[in-house]
Scaffold this motif. Structure first.
Motif, PDB file in Angstrom:
ATOM      1  N   ILE A  29       0.855  -1.185   0.000  1.00 12.74           N
ATOM      2  CA  ILE A  29       0.000   0.000   0.000  1.00 12.74           C
ATOM      3  C   ILE A  29       0.889   1.233   0.000  1.00 12.74           C
ATOM      4  N   SER A  30       0.641   2.133  -0.946  1.00 16.07           N
ATOM      5  CA  SER A  30       1.396   3.376  -1.038  1.00 16.07           C
ATOM      6  C   SER A  30       0.443   4.557  -0.917  1.00 16.07           C
ATOM      7  N   LEU A  31       0.678   5.409   0.099  1.00 20.87           N
ATOM      8  CA  LEU A  31      -0.146   6.599   0.345  1.00 20.87           C
ATOM      9  C   LEU A  31       0.751   7.831   0.435  1.00 20.87           C
ATOM     10  N   ARG A  32       1.566   8.056  -0.551  1.00 23.51           N
ATOM     11  CA  ARG A  32       2.509   9.176  -0.524  1.00 23.51           C
ATOM     12  C   ARG A  32       1.926  10.416  -1.199  1.00 23.51           C
ATOM     13  N   TRP A  33       2.469  11.588  -0.779  1.00 25.35           N
ATOM     14  CA  TRP A  33       2.066  12.877  -1.337  1.00 25.35           C
ATOM     15  C   TRP A  33       0.552  13.120  -1.193  1.00 25.35           C
ATOM     16  N   ASN A  34       0.069  12.906   0.021  1.00 26.40           N
ATOM     17  CA  ASN A  34      -1.313  13.220   0.362  1.00 26.40           C
ATOM     18  C   ASN A  34      -1.322  14.162   1.574  1.00 26.40           C
ATOM     19  N   PRO A  35      -2.422  14.887   1.818  1.00 22.97           N
ATOM     20  CA  PRO A  35      -2.494  15.769   2.995  1.00 22.97           C
ATOM     21  C   PRO A  35      -2.969  15.041   4.258  1.00 22.97           C
ATOM     22  N   ILE A  36      -2.532  13.808   4.444  1.00 18.22           N
ATOM     23  CA  ILE A  36      -2.906  13.030   5.632  1.00 18.22           C
ATOM     24  C   ILE A  36      -2.234  13.660   6.860  1.00 18.22           C
ATOM     25  N   GLU A  37      -3.013  13.917   7.937  1.00 11.99           N
ATOM     26  CA  GLU A  37      -2.491  14.622   9.101  1.00 11.99           C
ATOM     27  C   GLU A  37      -2.232  13.717  10.305  1.00 11.99           C
ATOM     28  N   THR A  38      -2.876  12.582  10.369  1.00 10.11           N
ATOM     29  CA  THR A  38      -2.653  11.697  11.505  1.00 10.11           C
ATOM     30  C   THR A  38      -2.881  10.246  11.092  1.00 10.11           C
ATOM     31  N   ILE A  39      -2.239   9.342  11.854  1.00 12.94           N
ATOM     32  CA  ILE A  39      -2.470   7.906  11.667  1.00 12.94           C
ATOM     33  C   ILE A  39      -3.149   7.419  12.943  1.00 12.94           C
ATOM     34  N   PRO A  40      -4.437   7.163  12.909  1.00 16.60           N
ATOM     35  CA  PRO A  40      -5.156   6.782  14.131  1.00 16.60           C
ATOM     36  C   PRO A  40      -4.906   5.327  14.502  1.00 16.60           C
ATOM     37  N   GLY A  41      -5.371   4.954  15.678  1.00 13.91           N
ATOM     38  CA  GLY A  41      -5.253   3.566  16.103  1.00 13.91           C
ATOM     39  C   GLY A  41      -5.990   2.625  15.172  1.00 13.91           C
ATOM     40  N   LYS A  59       1.372  15.076   5.446  1.00 17.14           N
ATOM     41  CA  LYS A  59       1.364  16.124   6.469  1.00 17.14           C
ATOM     42  C   LYS A  59       1.062  15.526   7.837  1.00 17.14           C
ATOM     43  N   ILE A  60       1.566  14.333   8.065  1.00 21.21           N
ATOM     44  CA  ILE A  60       1.292  13.603   9.296  1.00 21.21           C
ATOM     45  C   ILE A  60       1.950  14.319  10.483  1.00 21.21           C
ATOM     46  N   LYS A  61       1.133  14.670  11.489  1.00 23.41           N
ATOM     47  CA  LYS A  61       1.632  15.356  12.678  1.00 23.41           C
ATOM     48  C   LYS A  61       1.733  14.443  13.889  1.00 23.41           C
ATOM     49  N   SER A  62       1.013  13.343  13.876  1.00 29.43           N
ATOM     50  CA  SER A  62       1.057  12.435  15.025  1.00 29.43           C
ATOM     51  C   SER A  62       0.772  11.001  14.586  1.00 29.43           C
ATOM     52  N   ILE A  63       1.387  10.077  15.335  1.00 27.02           N
ATOM     53  CA  ILE A  63       1.123   8.650  15.148  1.00 27.02           C
ATOM     54  C   ILE A  63       0.529   8.149  16.454  1.00 27.02           C
ATOM     55  N   SER A  64      -0.716   7.717  16.419  1.00 20.15           N
ATOM     56  CA  SER A  64      -1.435   7.311  17.628  1.00 20.15           C
ATOM     57  C   SER A  64      -1.005   5.920  18.080  1.00 20.15           C
ATOM     58  N   GLY A  65      -1.334   5.616  19.318  1.00 19.50           N
ATOM     59  CA  GLY A  65      -1.067   4.289  19.838  1.00 19.50           C
ATOM     60  C   GLY A  65      -1.810   3.224  19.047  1.00 19.50           C
ATOM     61  N   ILE A  79       8.010   5.880   6.880  1.00 14.44           N
ATOM     62  CA  ILE A  79       7.274   7.110   7.197  1.00 14.44           C
ATOM     63  C   ILE A  79       8.285   8.249   7.155  1.00 14.44           C
ATOM     64  N   ASN A  80       8.521   8.783   5.982  1.00 13.23           N
ATOM     65  CA  ASN A  80       9.561   9.803   5.822  1.00 13.23           C
ATOM     66  C   ASN A  80       8.970  11.127   5.356  1.00 13.23           C
ATOM     67  N   ASP A  81       9.710  12.217   5.669  1.00  8.69           N
ATOM     68  CA  ASP A  81       9.368  13.564   5.204  1.00  8.69           C
ATOM     69  C   ASP A  81       7.939  13.963   5.555  1.00  8.69           C
ATOM     70  N   ASN A  82       7.640  13.837   6.840  1.00 10.56           N
ATOM     71  CA  ASN A  82       6.375  14.307   7.400  1.00 10.56           C
ATOM     72  C   ASN A  82       6.678  15.231   8.581  1.00 10.56           C
ATOM     73  N   PRO A  83       5.824  16.212   8.847  1.00  9.92           N
ATOM     74  CA  PRO A  83       6.054  17.118   9.993  1.00  9.92           C
ATOM     75  C   PRO A  83       5.561  16.517  11.307  1.00  9.92           C
ATOM     76  N   ILE A  84       5.988  15.311  11.610  1.00  9.10           N
ATOM     77  CA  ILE A  84       5.517  14.610  12.813  1.00  9.10           C
ATOM     78  C   ILE A  84       6.033  15.319  14.063  1.00  9.10           C
ATOM     79  N   LYS A  85       5.137  15.614  14.980  1.00 14.50           N
ATOM     80  CA  LYS A  85       5.500  16.234  16.248  1.00 14.50           C
ATOM     81  C   LYS A  85       5.470  15.231  17.403  1.00 14.50           C
ATOM     82  N   THR A  86       4.567  14.265  17.319  1.00 11.56           N
ATOM     83  CA  THR A  86       4.367  13.356  18.446  1.00 11.56           C
ATOM     84  C   THR A  86       4.220  11.915  17.978  1.00 11.56           C
ATOM     85  N   ILE A  87       4.956  11.030  18.643  1.00  9.67           N
ATOM     86  CA  ILE A  87       4.745   9.588  18.485  1.00  9.67           C
ATOM     87  C   ILE A  87       4.294   9.078  19.847  1.00  9.67           C
ATOM     88  N   GLU A  88       3.072   8.575  19.908  1.00  5.45           N
ATOM     89  CA  GLU A  88       2.489   8.188  21.183  1.00  5.45           C
ATOM     90  C   GLU A  88       2.956   6.803  21.625  1.00  5.45           C
TER      91      GLU A  88
END
Length: 371
Positions: A29-41, A59-65, A79-88
């Motif tokens: 599965i490839s989901l590159r170059w999209n405005p995805i902001e988070t990866i939920p549980g 544009k992933i900012k967080s990766i949830s538990g 998971i490269n070149d994203n503005p991730i701020k938090t990894i839970e």
């Protein structure tokens, strides 16, 4: 039969939990170059045959538990070149047999147990992290990892117990990164790291209680340091001796450099070692001898064994003599003042006496004085 799903360059903003459930034959599965902001549980739960997932340039900012829980056969996760701020915590729990996991983003908060539940990973690579503190138990639960590499990152303060609970990790590589301080128990009891490679790093401060012997006790078999900039203190010179059994000290001294103090900044560790052992240790011995001598003098004085003629006590006696001398001078001064006051009072009394007598008997004050 669909083996690969490519959804690059779309306007996908969110991934709902179990979004890909039922795609039994999909392997990539490839989901590159999209405005995805988070990866939920449980975002990818239910896709048991997927082996490759690519989430770069979003544009992933967080990766949830438990974001990847329910994906048992992922081998490559990028998971490269994203503005991730938090990894839970437990963000990668459920991944079992990963060959390569890359997180390359400006992560600012890496929660404790972020990698807990990642059962087995051949290579884990973390790039461009920007942490103020590598918190206690950050890597707890990371087991059966062949190589953990941290590159081009700022780890801030590596706190007490930051590496506690990391088990059966063959090698840890720290490349081209900055560390504000390494706590003395950052690699605590229960951790198992066999080989440590530090190359091209800037380490600003070392805990004065840091002991390499502790790391060796916890299973460290070898350490390699190259092109690092390290605080050149006499404490580090002692640490070098503790590394003698697990690394080549000649390489350490020739290929690593001082970051402080300023007078040795940029020079290799060999210069620091020579300076420290020639001057620093002598100074330390001199201070120790002086302290012992002072303690011995005080002990003898208490016992009455010697008359104290030390400079310190002579100074004290001089201060006492000066005090009493000044006291005598002050007393003499006040006596003189008292005499002057008495004479002035007597003079005014005579004047008043003469004036009063002149009023009742006539005549001048001068006449009264002559009489």
């Amino acid at each position: 039969m669909i083996k690969k799903i490519t959804l690059d360059h779309n306007r996908i903003f969110n991934i709902e939990p179990f979004a890909f459930k039922g795609l039994h034959d999909v392997e990539e599965i490839s989901l590159r170059w999209n405005p995805i902001e988070t990866i939920p549980g449980f975002a990818f739960a239910g896709i048991r045959n997927v082996t490759h997932i690519y989430l770069g340039y979003n544009k992933i900012k967080s990766i949830s538990g438990y974001a990847f829980a329910g994906t048992e056969h992922i081998e490559i996760l990028v998971i490269n070149d994203n503005p991730i701020k938090t990894i839970e915590s437990y963000a990668f729990a459920g991944l079992k047999y990963v060959k390569f996991l890359l997180v390359s983003s400006t992560v600012k908060q890496l929660h404790q147990d972020a990698f807990n539940g990642l059962e087995s990973v051949d290579q884990l690579k973390l790039d461009f992290f920007n942490l103020r503190t590598t918190k206690p138990h950050t890597f707890r639960g990371l087991t059966n990892c062949r190589v953990l590499t941290i590159d081009n990152s700022d780890l801030g303060l590596v706190a007490e117990g930051a590496w506690s609970g990391i088990l059966n990790v063959s090698q840890v590589n720290l490349f081209n990164s900055k560390i504000d301080q390494i706590a003395d128990t950052s690699l605590a009891t229960g951790s198992q790291v066999h080989h440590l490679n530090l190359t091209g790093n800037h380490i600003l401060s070392l805990s004065p209680d840091l002991q390499i012997e502790k790391f060796v006790t916890y299973g460290l078999k070898s350490i390699y340091l190259s092109r690092n900039h390290i605080p050149c203190t006499c404490h580090f010179a002692v640490l070098q001796d503790q590394m003698a059994d697990i690394m080549d000290l000649s390489v350490l001294q020739a290929d690593n450099y001082c970051i402080s103090p300023q007078d040795v900044s940029g020079k290799n560790l060999a210069h620091m070692s020579a300076t420290c052992y020639k001057t620093g240790l002598k100074k330390q011995n001199s201070v120790q001898t002086t302290q012992e001598r002072s303690s011995e003098e005080d002990s003898n004085l208490k016992k009455g064994n010697i008359e104290d003629d030390s400079p310190r006590q002579i100074g004290r006696r001089n201060e006492n003599e000066d005090f009493w001398k000044n006291s005598e001078e002050d007393e003499h001064y006040f006596n003189n003042v008292d005499h002057l006051r008495f004479n002035k009072i007597l003079f005014y009394w005579l004047i008043c006496h003469c004036l009063i007598g002149n009023i009742f008997t006539g005549g001048t004050a001068t006449d009264r004085l002559i009489k």
